[in-house]
Enzyme design. Structure first.
Site, PDB file in Angstrom:
ATOM      1  N   GLY A   1      -0.126  -2.707  -2.432  1.00 17.04           N
ATOM      2  CA  GLY A   1       0.480  -3.837  -1.762  1.00 17.04           C
ATOM      3  C   GLY A   1       1.423  -3.340  -0.680  1.00 17.04           C
ATOM      4  O   GLY A   1       1.713  -2.141  -0.590  1.00 17.04           O
ATOM      5  N   TYR A   2       1.910  -4.267   0.114  1.00 17.81           N
ATOM      6  CA  TYR A   2       2.754  -3.919   1.254  1.00 17.81           C
ATOM      7  C   TYR A   2       4.107  -4.589   1.161  1.00 17.81           C
ATOM      8  O   TYR A   2       4.200  -5.816   1.052  1.00 17.81           O
ATOM      9  CB  TYR A   2       2.043  -4.289   2.569  1.00 17.81           C
ATOM     10  N   LEU A   3       5.150  -3.763   1.195  1.00 16.68           N
ATOM     11  CA  LEU A   3       6.511  -4.280   1.305  1.00 16.68           C
ATOM     12  C   LEU A   3       6.761  -4.713   2.741  1.00 16.68           C
ATOM     13  O   LEU A   3       7.552  -5.605   3.004  1.00 16.68           O
ATOM     14  CB  LEU A   3       7.527  -3.221   0.869  1.00 16.68           C
TER      15      LEU A   3
END
Length: 155
Positions: A28-30
């Site tokens: 996932g991407y912060l």
């Protein structure tokens, strides 16, 4: 700390017979902003935090920093990520002096199979397997950060 890679679509699943390893990946991407993507990944039983900069004009090179982190911490960080966690299996195939990483995507990106090869420099040559199709190196749609927000099934 500079990543140099080329991306290709994959035309068949023949690579699976050539793979010497494969791992399930959840990421996932912060931050999915192209100038500074911050990725959390769980690959097998290991966690990773990766920061990437924007690609150069050719799309081949960009800053990359990655550190291994405990898998349980990566699981917790995934809960903070933007919507659109990527789920895929990564297969690794040796070709000449290089390793090609092939990602078979699931969920919202089902049907997409893409290969990446990291190079020593932008003019580095490599052996191209028969299943390696169209090059998509400079097509931003094929960046995982883009796919997390704009899934392949919606194209």
């Amino acid at each position: 700390m500079i990543e140099i890679e080329r991306k290709f679509l994959v035309t068949s699943d023949a690579f699976k017979e050539e793979a010497f390893t494969h791992n399930r990946i959840k990421q996932g991407y912060l931050s999915s902003v192209p100038e500074r993507t911050v990725r959390v990944r769980i690959k097998g039983n290991k966690g990773f935090l990766t920061i990437k900069g924007i690609s150069n004009q050719s799309g081949l090179s960009r800053f990359e920093w990655e550190k291994e982190i405990p898998a349980d911490e990566a699981e917790k960080l995934l809960l903070l990520c933007e919507t659109g966690v990527i789920d895929k299996t990564r297969f690794e195939v040796k070709t000449g002096n290089h390793i090609i990483e092939i990602d078979e995507f699931y969920g919202e990106n089902e049907g997409l199979i893409m290969a990446e090869i990291e190079l020593q420099n932008e003019t580095d040559s490599f052996e191209k397997p028969i299943w390696l199709g169209e090059e998509v190196t400079n097509d931003k749609r094929y960046y995982n950060a883009y796919l997390s927000n704009n899934p392949f099934k919606n194209w």
